[in-house]
Design a protein around this motif. Structure first.
Motif, PDB file in Angstrom:
ATOM      1  N   GLY A 112       7.201  -2.326  35.049  1.00  0.00           N
ATOM      2  CA  GLY A 112       6.971  -3.374  34.069  1.00  0.00           C
ATOM      3  C   GLY A 112       7.972  -4.510  34.174  1.00  0.00           C
ATOM      4  N   HIS A 113       8.960  -4.388  35.064  1.00  0.00           N
ATOM      5  CA  HIS A 113       9.990  -5.411  35.225  1.00  0.00           C
ATOM      6  C   HIS A 113       9.391  -6.656  35.876  1.00  0.00           C
ATOM      7  CE1 HIS A 113      13.593  -7.410  36.666  1.00  0.00           C
ATOM      8  NE2 HIS A 113      14.236  -6.736  35.726  1.00  0.00           N
ATOM      9  N   PRO A 114       9.709  -7.848  35.352  1.00  0.00           N
ATOM     10  CA  PRO A 114       9.124  -9.077  35.901  1.00  0.00           C
ATOM     11  C   PRO A 114       9.353  -9.270  37.407  1.00  0.00           C
ATOM     12  CG  PRO A 114      10.313  -9.540  33.871  1.00  0.00           C
ATOM     13  CD  PRO A 114      10.571  -8.103  34.212  1.00  0.00           C
ATOM     14  N   ALA A 115      10.502  -8.850  37.923  1.00  0.00           N
ATOM     15  CA  ALA A 115      10.780  -9.018  39.354  1.00  0.00           C
ATOM     16  C   ALA A 115       9.844  -8.176  40.205  1.00  0.00           C
ATOM     17  CB  ALA A 115      12.232  -8.663  39.666  1.00  0.00           C
ATOM     18  N   LEU A 116       9.252  -7.158  39.599  1.00  0.00           N
ATOM     19  CA  LEU A 116       8.374  -6.259  40.348  1.00  0.00           C
ATOM     20  C   LEU A 116       6.891  -6.494  40.061  1.00  0.00           C
ATOM     21  CD1 LEU A 116      10.408  -2.943  40.089  1.00  0.00           C
ATOM     22  CD2 LEU A 116      10.364  -4.605  41.939  1.00  0.00           C
ATOM     23  N   ALA A 117       6.556  -7.555  39.366  1.00  0.00           N
ATOM     24  CA  ALA A 117       5.161  -7.822  39.030  1.00  0.00           C
ATOM     25  C   ALA A 117       4.292  -7.965  40.273  1.00  0.00           C
ATOM     26  CB  ALA A 117       5.050  -9.084  38.168  1.00  0.00           C
ATOM     27  N   VAL A 118       4.873  -8.381  41.379  1.00  0.00           N
ATOM     28  CA  VAL A 118       4.101  -8.555  42.612  1.00  0.00           C
ATOM     29  C   VAL A 118       3.860  -7.229  43.332  1.00  0.00           C
ATOM     30  CG1 VAL A 118       4.926 -10.911  42.956  1.00  0.00           C
ATOM     31  CG2 VAL A 118       6.129  -9.005  44.054  1.00  0.00           C
ATOM     32  N   ILE A 119       4.549  -6.166  42.916  1.00  0.00           N
ATOM     33  CA  ILE A 119       4.489  -4.904  43.660  1.00  0.00           C
ATOM     34  C   ILE A 119       3.097  -4.257  43.640  1.00  0.00           C
ATOM     35  CG2 ILE A 119       5.373  -2.535  43.764  1.00  0.00           C
ATOM     36  CD1 ILE A 119       7.333  -4.499  44.940  1.00  0.00           C
ATOM     37  N   PRO A 120       2.459  -4.024  42.488  1.00  0.00           N
ATOM     38  CA  PRO A 120       1.147  -3.339  42.540  1.00  0.00           C
ATOM     39  C   PRO A 120       0.127  -4.021  43.452  1.00  0.00           C
ATOM     40  CG  PRO A 120       2.015  -3.247  40.315  1.00  0.00           C
ATOM     41  CD  PRO A 120       2.920  -4.182  41.091  1.00  0.00           C
ATOM     42  N   PRO A 121      -0.081  -5.343  43.351  1.00  0.00           N
ATOM     43  CA  PRO A 121      -1.044  -5.942  44.289  1.00  0.00           C
ATOM     44  C   PRO A 121      -0.537  -5.926  45.739  1.00  0.00           C
ATOM     45  CG  PRO A 121      -0.140  -7.633  42.826  1.00  0.00           C
ATOM     46  CD  PRO A 121       0.356  -6.312  42.341  1.00  0.00           C
TER      47      PRO A 121
END
Length: 182
Positions: A112-121
């Motif tokens: 849920g961390h903003p820096a990791l928002a790109v991780i799931p896609p």
């Protein structure tokens, strides 16, 4: 003699990375980081407004690395994407093994961390390349097994030399995906 500001930031980030990997994000305090550097907590707060800002700076490069790898893989068709996806992902996992350890220690909160928002896609795109762009269930499951297995292996701190770790991760991932190692 005081350290230059950029050098102090690097010391803080290095200390925080070690402490977060060993104690978890929640288990390491700003005071712990300051003591590890060593610097005052006020000096640490001069460089980073809060502990979350340190975490963001630590987690941004792995996320950017995964996005860059996906950019390289986008040009490759079908099975031609598999081996570059494996070697690229293994390289990233080894480079960012402590960051992976931090993410896995507190996975639900970390994702849920903003820096990791790109991780799931980005993981979805990597899985597509690992599966050789196939939609077959076996290829899709094997791709996700490689993603999880490589991450767990490098975050788990297996005590082998880095070059051996890289070779075995690539060999095992390619075997899992049903591709010969070249």
């Amino acid at each position: 003699m005081p350290r230059p500001r950029s050098e102090m930031r690097r010391y803080i980030l290095d200390a925080a990375l070690r402490l977060f990997a060993h104690h978890g994000f929640k288990g390491a305090s700003l005071q712990d980081i300051a003591a590890e550097v060593p610097c005052s907590k006020a000096s640490l707060l001069y460089h980073f407004a809060e502990k979350e800002a340190i975490l963001t700076e630590l987690l941004t490069p792995p996320a950017e690395g995964l996005c860059a790898l996906n950019g390289e893989l986008d040009a490759l068709e079908g099975p031609r994407a598999v081996e570059p996806a494996v070697t690229g992902y293994v390289g990233l996992a080894l480079l960012f093994h402590l960051e992976l350890k931090i993410i896995f220690a507190e996975l639900p909160q970390m994702l849920g961390h903003p820096a990791l928002a790109v991780i799931p896609p980005a993981v979805d795109r990597l899985a597509d390349a690992l599966a050789g762009r196939s939609r077959e269930p076996g290829a899709l499951v094997s791709a996700r097994m490689v993603i999880g297995g490589v991450a767990v292996a490098v975050a788990g701190g297996v005590d082998v030399p880095p070059d051996v770790m890289r070779e075995e991760l690539v060999r095992g991932a390619l075997r899992t995906l049903g591709h010969p190692h070249s």
